[in-house]
Design an enzyme around this catalytic site. Structure first.
Site, short mmCIF file in Angstrom:
data_model
loop_
_atom_site.label_atom_id
_atom_site.label_comp_id
_atom_site.label_asym_id
_atom_site.label_seq_id
_atom_site.Cartn_x
_atom_site.Cartn_y
_atom_site.Cartn_z
N GLU A 45 90.67 11.07 -43.15
CA GLU A 45 90.02 12.06 -42.30
C GLU A 45 88.94 12.83 -43.06
OE1 GLU A 45 91.29 15.70 -39.28
OE2 GLU A 45 92.54 15.26 -41.02
N LYS A 118 89.17 13.75 -31.79
CA LYS A 118 90.49 14.35 -32.02
C LYS A 118 90.88 15.28 -30.87
CE LYS A 118 92.95 16.76 -35.77
NZ LYS A 118 92.80 17.22 -37.17
N CYS A 155 94.97 12.76 -37.55
CA CYS A 155 95.76 13.79 -38.22
C CYS A 155 96.70 14.57 -37.29
CB CYS A 155 94.84 14.73 -39.00
SG CYS A 155 95.72 15.63 -40.33
#
Length: 301
Positions: A45, A118, A155
């Site tokens: 990431e 995300k 994540c």
């Protein structure tokens, strides 16, 4: 005939001090992975720099770039050079004042196969992502590539079974997680161990519940906090714990990082195994979709 096994590589690494240094290092490491036979390579990431979300500063927005943009051009060329599918993670500048934490997938010809923004955005001491990132608005959609349909998440998404499930229900053949997670150095060792173990268990759960391989890559190294002089929570910096791993569809380890140092994690993923596992553990068949309406509520009070 489509190959039944897929050689994959995770590039577990640290911040090298600048965007140029990080991209140069990525080019070297991806080249090494390709020489070892990798056909799918996953980067960590926000790999272009340090994990800047340890504080809130408007100057950090200068790190963002458009997609397509300079980094996608360079990384696309890298994918084409080695004939691989490459998954990157970038700070996207979509418009003035509108930014995302975005994963970009490149095909073997260097073209952008797709992207994922995300969806789940944390806001905790040391992880002030809500200041920087707008939640994704393109949904949980797998990206079709020459090596399969990739369910790319990022994540904080890793803690949510809903995201993994929706990717699986849309036909994802693998789940991929570029990640930047680590310890507060001030935490006790038993708390550090619990956090790392919970992180690994979340991935193993996604693999088992969906009958899919899971690839998760994390960064390593200590990154000091820009708030180090302040006596506040999260100001001690982050020690990224690495522990990158590849799991099979029953949550079994196919490969894992040997240390919390820079490392290329290689694995062979059996693309037919999910079919066999889902025949004996038919979780998708037995889902009670008629009884799940309350999942759309924040809380059942």
């Amino acid at each position: 005939m489509k190959a039944t096994t897929l050689p994959v590589a995770l590039i577990q690494d640290r911040d090298h001090g600048s965007r140029e240094a990080n991209l140069a290092n990525i080019e070297q490491r991806v080249g090494e992975a390709a020489k070892q036979g990798a056909k799918l390579v996953l980067l960590q990431e926000l790999h272009n720099g340090p994990y800047f979300c340890q504080h809130e500063s408007v100057q950090e927005f200068d790190l963002a770039e458009p997609i397509p943009g300079p980094s996608t051009e360079r990384l696309g060329a890298l994918a084409k050079q080695h004939g691989i599918v490459l998954v990157s993670s970038l700070f996207e500048r979509r418009a003035p004042g509108l930014y995302h934490n975005t994963a970009v997938v490149y095909e073997t010809d260097g073209a952008i196969a797709g992207k994922y923004r995300k969806m789940h955005i944390p806001d905790d001491p040391g992880f002030y992502e809500k200041f920087y990132f707008t939640p994704g608005d393109i949904g949980f959609e797998p990206i079709q590539t020459s090596v399969g349909r990739l369910g790319v998440l990022v994540c904080w998404d890793q803690w949510y079974p809903e995201g993994a499930r929706l990717m699986a229900l849309a036909g994802a053949e693998l789940l991929l997680y570029p990640t930047a997670i680590g310890w507060d150095p001030d935490d006790a060792q038993d708390e550090k161990d619990r956090q790392r173990n919970a992180w690994i268990l979340s991935h193993r759960g996604h693999a088992v519940a969906n009958g899919l391989p899971v690839l998760s890559v994390n960064r390593v190294g200590f990154e000091p906090s820009p708030m180090a002089s302040e006596k506040t929570a999260g100001a001690a910096g982050i020690q990224f714990w690495g522990s990158s791993h590849v799991l099979g569809p029953q949550g079994e380890y196919l490969a894992e990082a040997k240390t919390a140092e820079p490392e290329i994690v290689m694995a062979e993923v059996d693309l037919q195994r999910s079919e066999h596992v889902r025949r004996i553990w038919p979780f998708l068949r037995d889902r009670r979709i008629d009884a799940y309406a309350d999942l759309l509520k924040r809380y059942r009070d």
